[in-house]
Design an enzyme around this catalytic site. Sequence first.
Site, mmCIF file in Angstrom:
data_model
loop_
_atom_site.group_PDB
_atom_site.id
_atom_site.type_symbol
_atom_site.label_atom_id
_atom_site.label_comp_id
_atom_site.label_asym_id
_atom_site.label_seq_id
_atom_site.Cartn_x
_atom_site.Cartn_y
_atom_site.Cartn_z
ATOM 1 N N LYS A 1 5.369 -6.678 -2.421
ATOM 2 C CA LYS A 1 5.165 -6.674 -0.969
ATOM 3 C C LYS A 1 4.718 -8.081 -0.612
ATOM 4 O O LYS A 1 3.689 -8.546 -1.124
ATOM 5 C CB LYS A 1 4.052 -5.704 -0.565
ATOM 6 C CG LYS A 1 4.347 -4.243 -0.836
ATOM 7 C CD LYS A 1 3.188 -3.345 -0.408
ATOM 8 C CE LYS A 1 3.467 -1.908 -0.812
ATOM 9 N NZ LYS A 1 2.308 -1.014 -0.560
ATOM 10 N N ASP B 1 1.579 -1.764 -8.117
ATOM 11 C CA ASP B 1 1.589 -2.142 -6.696
ATOM 12 C C ASP B 1 0.276 -2.884 -6.432
ATOM 13 O O ASP B 1 0.194 -4.119 -6.524
ATOM 14 C CB ASP B 1 1.755 -0.860 -5.855
ATOM 15 C CG ASP B 1 1.598 -1.057 -4.354
ATOM 16 O OD1 ASP B 1 1.292 -2.180 -3.913
ATOM 17 O OD2 ASP B 1 1.771 -0.085 -3.589
ATOM 18 N N GLU C 1 3.943 5.028 -9.815
ATOM 19 C CA GLU C 1 3.400 3.807 -9.230
ATOM 20 C C GLU C 1 1.876 3.886 -9.213
ATOM 21 O O GLU C 1 1.304 4.884 -8.777
ATOM 22 C CB GLU C 1 3.963 3.699 -7.797
ATOM 23 C CG GLU C 1 3.685 2.401 -7.079
ATOM 24 C CD GLU C 1 4.303 2.410 -5.670
ATOM 25 O OE1 GLU C 1 5.224 3.211 -5.394
ATOM 26 O OE2 GLU C 1 3.835 1.622 -4.836
ATOM 27 N N LYS D 1 4.020 10.853 -2.671
ATOM 28 C CA LYS D 1 2.611 10.545 -2.940
ATOM 29 C C LYS D 1 1.999 11.700 -3.714
ATOM 30 O O LYS D 1 2.125 12.866 -3.322
ATOM 31 C CB LYS D 1 1.852 10.360 -1.617
ATOM 32 C CG LYS D 1 2.296 9.150 -0.822
ATOM 33 C CD LYS D 1 1.836 7.842 -1.454
ATOM 34 C CE LYS D 1 2.032 6.685 -0.486
ATOM 35 N NZ LYS D 1 1.694 5.388 -1.079
ATOM 36 N N ASP E 1 3.958 8.037 -6.350
ATOM 37 C CA ASP E 1 2.976 6.969 -6.133
ATOM 38 C C ASP E 1 1.595 7.596 -6.066
ATOM 39 O O ASP E 1 1.327 8.453 -5.220
ATOM 40 C CB ASP E 1 3.293 6.235 -4.817
ATOM 41 C CG ASP E 1 2.407 5.011 -4.590
ATOM 42 O OD1 ASP E 1 1.509 4.750 -5.427
ATOM 43 O OD2 ASP E 1 2.605 4.319 -3.571
#
Length: 368
Positions: free
Chosen positions: A262, A238, A213, A163, A188
Amino acid sequence: MKISVIQQHVIQMPLKAPFLTHLGAVKNREGIIVEIIDTDGVKGYGEGVAFSTPWYTEETVETSLHMITHFLIPLLQENPIEHPQEASPLFKSVRRNHMAKAALEMALWDLYAKQQSKSLATILGGTRQVIASGVVVATDSTANALNQIEQYLEDGYQRIKIKINPKQDYSFLSEIRRHYPDLPIMADANSSYTLRDLERLKALDEFNLLMIEQPLAHDDIIEHAELQKVIQTPICLDESIVTFADARKAVELGSCKVINIKAGRVGGLLEAKKIHDYCLEKGVPVWCGGMIEFGVSRAHNIALASLPGFSIPGDISASNRFWDEDIISPEVTVKNGFITVPTDPGIGYEINQKRLQEVMIAHRKFKF
Ligand code: OSB
Ligand code: MG
């Protein structure tokens, strides 16, 4: 599908360590376990993956419970379905609320697979016997990140996701790269940048990341396309992809080169598979994202990731990445970087009833 009862179990469990992003910390995970029982006593399971607060998407545990209880279960009671692929069209009369819909829809897929005595992976069209496992480092210090990476590599993970945000990017990643020059890593950003940060984002090209991401706004498609034209690192979307239509727009506009799927974010397995099929046809690689989930959703992710287009290791880690004890038996384990796709009917994992009871904070039963 001969539904006789739906049960809704709200559970809560502390994470082994806080999961930190620029949007805040997740320390305690609440979740919803949906259990659908047919007239023969066969049980299908789904998991509501919304968080307690609306930091990642607009849904929360409370809004999911509201939608499931007052709108989605009544739709199923009034409109008996024969196949789980009818659930998603039936739920179209309720706008959005994808995670609430997915909790039910995924339980229906598990139930259907068990009714057919087939694994969920087989029912969905999975082709892999094992899937490659990746793990996420979400912390605010370089020392913690390096320690975690060392541990995860020992555990056998194949790819590390880190992250990042504008306050923790260039020097953070250079330190990690200094220790691990060849490690497959990706970053991300969870929408922490804007196009004003273009120079910062360009600078990250030197780290040879597998991808970055969701650098820009959670609902953007256009600016990511502008960004992708001027950075080398592939963009993966995402938050921006909540429907099949979004995936199409992003691919056609060049907003990303990779998509994180997801099932919860897109409203269930049918929509997830639609996005997968489209990306496979277009040559866009996909991988399965994670939601700090319990075993039920983790098991669904494993089945989904067995589809042929999931060619990149996803955020599917072992149960013990987050939990002292998961609610499924056996727990999900990673061996030499891989998770074995179960061949037993449905999701292929049993519910650990003792653990489920231990972590349950509310319960509700709906008769059909
Ligand atoms: O942005 O991918 C994300 C977890 C919760 C909410 C959003 C995200 C994540 C992760 C995956 O990064 C964590 C995991 O479950 O392994
Ligand atoms: Mg993400």
